[in-house]
Design a protein around this motif. Sequence first.
Motif, PDB file in Angstrom:
ATOM      1  N   HIS A 252       0.811  -1.219   0.000  1.00 33.76           N
ATOM      2  CA  HIS A 252       0.000   0.000   0.000  1.00 33.76           C
ATOM      3  C   HIS A 252       0.845   1.270   0.000  1.00 33.76           C
ATOM      4  N   GLY A 253       2.138   1.137  -0.328  1.00 32.02           N
ATOM      5  CA  GLY A 253       3.003   2.301  -0.438  1.00 32.02           C
ATOM      6  C   GLY A 253       3.166   2.735  -1.881  1.00 32.02           C
ATOM      7  N   PRO A 254       3.992   3.748  -2.136  1.00 27.32           N
ATOM      8  CA  PRO A 254       4.199   4.278  -3.498  1.00 27.32           C
ATOM      9  C   PRO A 254       4.648   3.228  -4.504  1.00 27.32           C
ATOM     10  N   SER A 255       5.396   2.221  -4.046  1.00 23.50           N
ATOM     11  CA  SER A 255       5.893   1.202  -4.981  1.00 23.50           C
ATOM     12  C   SER A 255       5.004  -0.033  -5.021  1.00 23.50           C
ATOM     13  N   GLY A 256       3.919  -0.038  -4.265  1.00 22.68           N
ATOM     14  CA  GLY A 256       3.028  -1.189  -4.221  1.00 22.68           C
ATOM     15  C   GLY A 256       1.965  -1.145  -5.302  1.00 22.68           C
ATOM     16  N   THR A 257       1.156  -2.189  -5.344  1.00 18.93           N
ATOM     17  CA  THR A 257       0.118  -2.297  -6.371  1.00 18.93           C
ATOM     18  C   THR A 257      -1.281  -2.026  -5.827  1.00 18.93           C
ATOM     19  N   ALA A 258      -1.423  -1.954  -4.524  1.00 16.32           N
ATOM     20  CA  ALA A 258      -2.743  -1.741  -3.921  1.00 16.32           C
ATOM     21  C   ALA A 258      -2.954  -0.263  -3.610  1.00 16.32           C
ATOM     22  N   THR A 259      -4.159   0.072  -3.167  1.00 17.41           N
ATOM     23  CA  THR A 259      -4.483   1.449  -2.801  1.00 17.41           C
ATOM     24  C   THR A 259      -3.470   1.978  -1.798  1.00 17.41           C
ATOM     25  N   GLN A 260      -2.957   3.158  -2.055  1.00 17.42           N
ATOM     26  CA  GLN A 260      -1.930   3.707  -1.187  1.00 17.42           C
ATOM     27  C   GLN A 260      -2.518   4.199   0.131  1.00 17.42           C
ATOM     28  N   PHE A 261      -1.778   3.940   1.210  1.00 15.90           N
ATOM     29  CA  PHE A 261      -2.181   4.402   2.541  1.00 15.90           C
ATOM     30  C   PHE A 261      -1.211   5.471   3.029  1.00 15.90           C
ATOM     31  N   PHE A 262      -1.766   6.447   3.707  1.00 11.81           N
ATOM     32  CA  PHE A 262      -0.955   7.461   4.389  1.00 11.81           C
ATOM     33  C   PHE A 262      -0.270   6.827   5.601  1.00 11.81           C
ATOM     34  N   ILE A 263      -1.051   6.113   6.396  1.00 11.84           N
ATOM     35  CA  ILE A 263      -0.538   5.388   7.544  1.00 11.84           C
ATOM     36  C   ILE A 263      -1.427   4.167   7.760  1.00 11.84           C
ATOM     37  N   ALA A 264      -0.842   3.083   8.212  1.00 13.03           N
ATOM     38  CA  ALA A 264      -1.621   1.864   8.416  1.00 13.03           C
ATOM     39  C   ALA A 264      -0.880   0.959   9.384  1.00 13.03           C
ATOM     40  N   GLY A 265      -1.605   0.060  10.012  1.00 12.61           N
ATOM     41  CA  GLY A 265      -0.965  -0.858  10.936  1.00 12.61           C
ATOM     42  C   GLY A 265      -1.946  -1.819  11.577  1.00 12.61           C
ATOM     43  N   MET A 266      -1.485  -2.449  12.646  1.00  8.96           N
ATOM     44  CA  MET A 266      -2.260  -3.467  13.337  1.00  8.96           C
ATOM     45  C   MET A 266      -2.153  -3.220  14.838  1.00  8.96           C
ATOM     46  N   LEU A 267      -3.288  -3.255  15.527  1.00  5.30           N
ATOM     47  CA  LEU A 267      -3.326  -3.077  16.974  1.00  5.30           C
ATOM     48  C   LEU A 267      -3.745  -4.380  17.635  1.00  5.30           C
ATOM     49  N   TRP A 268      -3.060  -4.730  18.718  1.00  2.00           N
ATOM     50  CA  TRP A 268      -3.269  -6.026  19.353  1.00  2.00           C
ATOM     51  C   TRP A 268      -3.883  -5.898  20.730  1.00  2.00           C
ATOM     52  N   ALA A 272      -4.113 -11.590  24.336  1.00  2.00           N
ATOM     53  CA  ALA A 272      -5.220 -12.347  23.759  1.00  2.00           C
ATOM     54  C   ALA A 272      -4.891 -12.938  22.403  1.00  2.00           C
ATOM     55  N   GLN A 273      -3.744 -12.574  21.841  1.00  4.17           N
ATOM     56  CA  GLN A 273      -3.316 -13.075  20.534  1.00  4.17           C
ATOM     57  C   GLN A 273      -4.351 -12.794  19.441  1.00  4.17           C
ATOM     58  N   LYS A 274      -4.980 -11.624  19.531  1.00  5.94           N
ATOM     59  CA  LYS A 274      -5.928 -11.225  18.501  1.00  5.94           C
ATOM     60  C   LYS A 274      -5.922  -9.703  18.384  1.00  5.94           C
ATOM     61  N   GLY A 275      -6.467  -9.221  17.277  1.00  6.33           N
ATOM     62  CA  GLY A 275      -6.506  -7.792  17.055  1.00  6.33           C
ATOM     63  C   GLY A 275      -7.476  -7.087  17.989  1.00  6.33           C
ATOM     64  N   ALA A 276      -7.216  -5.805  18.247  1.00  4.06           N
ATOM     65  CA  ALA A 276      -8.055  -5.004  19.138  1.00  4.06           C
ATOM     66  C   ALA A 276      -8.942  -4.077  18.308  1.00  4.06           C
ATOM     67  N   PRO A 277     -10.260  -4.240  18.372  1.00  2.00           N
ATOM     68  CA  PRO A 277     -11.172  -3.388  17.602  1.00  2.00           C
ATOM     69  C   PRO A 277     -11.478  -2.070  18.318  1.00  2.00           C
ATOM     70  N   LYS A 278     -11.962  -1.104  17.553  1.00  2.00           N
ATOM     71  CA  LYS A 278     -12.461   0.175  18.061  1.00  2.00           C
ATOM     72  C   LYS A 278     -11.449   0.911  18.937  1.00  2.00           C
ATOM     73  N   ILE A 279     -10.207   0.901  18.487  1.00  2.00           N
ATOM     74  CA  ILE A 279      -9.158   1.691  19.127  1.00  2.00           C
ATOM     75  C   ILE A 279      -8.873   2.888  18.242  1.00  2.00           C
ATOM     76  N   GLU A 280      -8.951   4.070  18.803  1.00  2.00           N
ATOM     77  CA  GLU A 280      -8.722   5.283  18.019  1.00  2.00           C
ATOM     78  C   GLU A 280      -7.223   5.555  17.886  1.00  2.00           C
ATOM     79  N   VAL A 281      -6.836   6.000  16.707  1.00  2.00           N
ATOM     80  CA  VAL A 281      -5.452   6.359  16.414  1.00  2.00           C
ATOM     81  C   VAL A 281      -5.433   7.820  16.003  1.00  2.00           C
ATOM     82  N   GLY A 282      -4.629   8.618  16.665  1.00  5.38           N
ATOM     83  CA  GLY A 282      -4.538  10.031  16.343  1.00  5.38           C
ATOM     84  C   GLY A 282      -3.115  10.453  16.041  1.00  5.38           C
ATOM     85  N   VAL A 283      -2.941  11.252  15.015  1.00  7.10           N
ATOM     86  CA  VAL A 283      -1.637  11.804  14.647  1.00  7.10           C
ATOM     87  C   VAL A 283      -1.818  13.311  14.516  1.00  7.10           C
TER      88      VAL A 283
END
Length: 354
Positions: A252-268, A272-283
């Motif tokens: 998802h970056g400039p050299s990738g083939t998918a839609t470009q993202f400004f920022i992206a990631g995964m929250l855990w 619990a070994q699983k993703g955390a939903p409904k967590i707000e991210v602010g920059v």
Amino acid sequence: MKRLLGLAVVVACSVTNRDRAFDAPPPDDFRYVSDMLAKRCGSLDCHGQDTRSLRLRGKFGLRLDRNHVPGFNKDTQLEVDANYAAVLTLEPEILASVHREGGNDADRLTLVRKGLGAENHVGGAALGDLGQACLESWLRDEIDKKTCVRAAALEKPPGFDVGGSGGTGGHPTGGTGGGSGGAPSGGTGGTTSGGGTSGGTGGGGGVTSGGSGGGCGLCIDFWTDYYDPKCKATAAPSDHLAYVNTDCHSCHGPSGTATQFFIAGMLWDFGAQKGAPKIEVGVREGSTFVYTCSDAAGFFSVPAAGAPKLDWTKVETRLRGEYGEKIMPPEKEHKPTCSEAKCHSDVEHQLWAP
């Protein structure tokens, strides 16, 4: 606007449709005022006790639910309703006059005079300029939500001393408990964003928006509103769980083939070994604020299209959930590619939700 007030004396007082009518600000959005008053004036050694004529309920003081203790569990709607009734019944006739006259001469109210320190008050000027502006906006029926949020986000509650640098995960201002109008729990200072796996070639949706406030280490107006437990995010495809340890920008970056993202990631979800939903991210950089929320699998993202250009050496980054907030230390390198292999894709540095 006419409002009807009654007191149901059970465990707490609440607003009903009985008893006489008088002019009063509506209960709509009073939670903004309630939170401000509870934080500034409602500690256990101040108005968070039954012996006061103005009794305030909330997380850091007097509770209504016997299963809730000060310092834990967020304010309930019953506590907000109780605080509304407490404010209205303190000086109902004077409050009605102030409200009818558009909030003018609000210092006719003892709550305002004592809160500003204009009248003898052990807690001193607990309201301050922001608290006064919040309360007076409510009296005018023009509640200023943002000012109330800022007024409730105290770096140092009245009567508290600033603590040391502290350890991981604590609040930077720290300080031990006690003091008029502040949180009784205190604690050691210091915060950290937690680190974490933030890969995945897809991400939860997000929005970019402007916001006011400067870019400082602990700006009380970093967020533009309260945490939203119903925050929505664009769900990543289900097959993206296979890429949680992959740099999102590889696709998802400039050299990738998918839609470009400004920022992206995964929250855990820690442990619990699983993703955390409904967590707000602010920059935030100065007055520019970028916001998003994690999806059901823990992915978050902001599209590159329309995203602002930031000076990443001046950026603040925070995570926020129902149980608190995490602040990325300012001395750490802030980058939009947070899921690089040597950063949060490293299992030793997973981004754990607050």
